[in-house]
Design a protein around this motif. Sequence first.
Motif, PDB file in Angstrom:
ATOM      1  N   GLU A   1       0.980  -0.812   0.428  1.00 42.43           N
ATOM      2  CA  GLU A   1      -0.268   0.210   0.292  1.00 42.43           C
ATOM      3  C   GLU A   1       0.705   0.970  -0.156  1.00 42.43           C
ATOM      4  O   GLU A   1       2.031   1.125   0.456  1.00 42.43           O
ATOM      5  N   PRO A   2       0.667   2.200  -0.259  1.00 41.08           N
ATOM      6  CA  PRO A   2      -1.214   2.454  -1.019  1.00 41.08           C
ATOM      7  C   PRO A   2      -0.797   2.026  -2.826  1.00 41.08           C
ATOM      8  O   PRO A   2      -2.108   2.505  -3.012  1.00 41.08           O
ATOM      9  N   ASN A   3       0.399   1.743  -3.224  1.00 43.05           N
ATOM     10  CA  ASN A   3      -0.072   1.379  -4.868  1.00 43.05           C
ATOM     11  C   ASN A   3      -0.824  -0.020  -5.166  1.00 43.05           C
ATOM     12  O   ASN A   3      -1.120   0.313  -6.509  1.00 43.05           O
ATOM     13  N   LYS A   4      -0.868  -1.007  -3.412  1.00 45.70           N
ATOM     14  CA  LYS A   4      -1.955  -1.896  -4.190  1.00 45.70           C
ATOM     15  C   LYS A   4      -3.470  -1.310  -4.786  1.00 45.70           C
ATOM     16  O   LYS A   4      -3.847  -2.041  -5.938  1.00 45.70           O
TER      17      LYS A   4
ATOM     18  N   ASN B   1      10.449   8.116  -7.018  1.00 47.26           N
ATOM     19  CA  ASN B   1       9.729   7.383  -5.305  1.00 47.26           C
ATOM     20  C   ASN B   1       8.645   5.907  -5.218  1.00 47.26           C
ATOM     21  O   ASN B   1       7.770   6.380  -4.474  1.00 47.26           O
ATOM     22  N   HIS B   2       9.091   6.026  -6.552  1.00 46.19           N
ATOM     23  CA  HIS B   2       8.104   4.670  -6.784  1.00 46.19           C
ATOM     24  C   HIS B   2       6.934   4.408  -6.985  1.00 46.19           C
ATOM     25  O   HIS B   2       5.280   3.694  -6.507  1.00 46.19           O
ATOM     26  N   GLN B   3       6.563   6.500  -7.648  1.00 47.18           N
ATOM     27  CA  GLN B   3       5.109   6.326  -8.060  1.00 47.18           C
ATOM     28  C   GLN B   3       4.512   5.673  -8.648  1.00 47.18           C
ATOM     29  O   GLN B   3       5.297   5.137 -10.022  1.00 47.18           O
ATOM     30  N   PRO B   4       3.380   4.904  -8.902  1.00 45.02           N
ATOM     31  CA  PRO B   4       2.647   4.450 -10.144  1.00 45.02           C
ATOM     32  C   PRO B   4       2.135   4.853 -11.467  1.00 45.02           C
ATOM     33  O   PRO B   4       1.830   6.330 -11.286  1.00 45.02           O
TER      34      PRO B   4
ATOM     35  N   ARG C   1      12.459   5.954 -23.139  1.00 42.55           N
ATOM     36  CA  ARG C   1      11.574   5.134 -24.514  1.00 42.55           C
ATOM     37  C   ARG C   1      11.284   5.066 -25.206  1.00 42.55           C
ATOM     38  O   ARG C   1      10.982   6.761 -25.517  1.00 42.55           O
ATOM     39  N   VAL C   2      11.849   4.227 -26.096  1.00 42.77           N
ATOM     40  CA  VAL C   2      11.333   4.515 -27.956  1.00 42.77           C
ATOM     41  C   VAL C   2      10.115   4.897 -28.747  1.00 42.77           C
ATOM     42  O   VAL C   2       9.829   6.285 -28.604  1.00 42.77           O
ATOM     43  N   ARG C   3       9.620   3.672 -27.678  1.00 40.51           N
ATOM     44  CA  ARG C   3       8.245   3.484 -28.461  1.00 40.51           C
ATOM     45  C   ARG C   3       7.064   4.021 -27.254  1.00 40.51           C
ATOM     46  O   ARG C   3       5.581   4.860 -27.390  1.00 40.51           O
ATOM     47  N   ALA C   4       7.112   3.946 -25.600  1.00 40.25           N
ATOM     48  CA  ALA C   4       5.775   3.967 -24.689  1.00 40.25           C
ATOM     49  C   ALA C   4       6.366   5.513 -24.283  1.00 40.25           C
ATOM     50  O   ALA C   4       7.606   6.112 -24.482  1.00 40.25           O
ATOM     51  N   LYS C   5       4.703   5.974 -24.043  1.00 37.47           N
ATOM     52  CA  LYS C   5       5.276   6.853 -22.976  1.00 37.47           C
ATOM     53  C   LYS C   5       4.202   6.851 -21.572  1.00 37.47           C
ATOM     54  O   LYS C   5       3.224   5.999 -21.489  1.00 37.47           O
ATOM     55  N   ILE C   6       5.001   7.499 -20.854  1.00 36.93           N
ATOM     56  CA  ILE C   6       4.374   6.833 -19.308  1.00 36.93           C
ATOM     57  C   ILE C   6       3.482   7.714 -18.794  1.00 36.93           C
ATOM     58  O   ILE C   6       3.329   9.338 -18.865  1.00 36.93           O
ATOM     59  N   PHE C   7       2.563   8.500 -17.803  1.00 34.34           N
ATOM     60  CA  PHE C   7       1.685   9.372 -16.749  1.00 34.34           C
ATOM     61  C   PHE C   7       2.056   8.526 -15.796  1.00 34.34           C
ATOM     62  O   PHE C   7       1.367   7.598 -14.608  1.00 34.34           O
ATOM     63  N   LEU C   8       2.559   9.445 -14.749  1.00 39.06           N
ATOM     64  CA  LEU C   8       2.594   9.030 -13.639  1.00 39.06           C
ATOM     65  C   LEU C   8       1.512  10.000 -12.161  1.00 39.06           C
ATOM     66  O   LEU C   8       1.125  10.470 -12.928  1.00 39.06           O
ATOM     67  N   MET C   9       1.403   8.857 -11.637  1.00 40.83           N
ATOM     68  CA  MET C   9       0.588   9.981 -10.902  1.00 40.83           C
ATOM     69  C   MET C   9       0.440   9.139  -9.489  1.00 40.83           C
ATOM     70  O   MET C   9       1.024   8.559  -8.533  1.00 40.83           O
TER      71      MET C   9
END
Length: 116
Positions: free
Chosen positions: A13-16, A61-64, A84-92
């Motif tokens: 938790e809280p990531n779970k 800090n291990h943000q999902p 990353r070459v292909r992917a992009k991420i959205f941090l939350m």
Amino acid sequence: MKQVDDFFNDLTEPNKSFLLALKHIVQQHIPQLQLSIKYGLPFFTINGRLFCYFWTHKKFNHQPYISFMDGHRMQHPALLQEKRVRAKIFLMDPLADIPLTTVKQLLNEAIAFYKL
């Protein structure tokens, strides 16, 4: 589904709770997606193609985050490409509410690259 359940059960938790809620949102928004474990991560696929996955960012800090496999084609300003070459991420932030409007916008933009 046991591997998928095991993945989420092994999170702390809280990531779970955060990622379980995010999984539910994604599945409700695009019911055609299939969820399985690929490369040790929960991957959503559609028509056999990789769509997105969940993970945590070691440098932040291990943000999902949710990573979109065709992110390089997406233009949303909240997405990060990093190295990353292909992917992009959205941090939350797992301690805040899920930014539902932004997540749905990203899902809609990403699904446009797939034939349904």
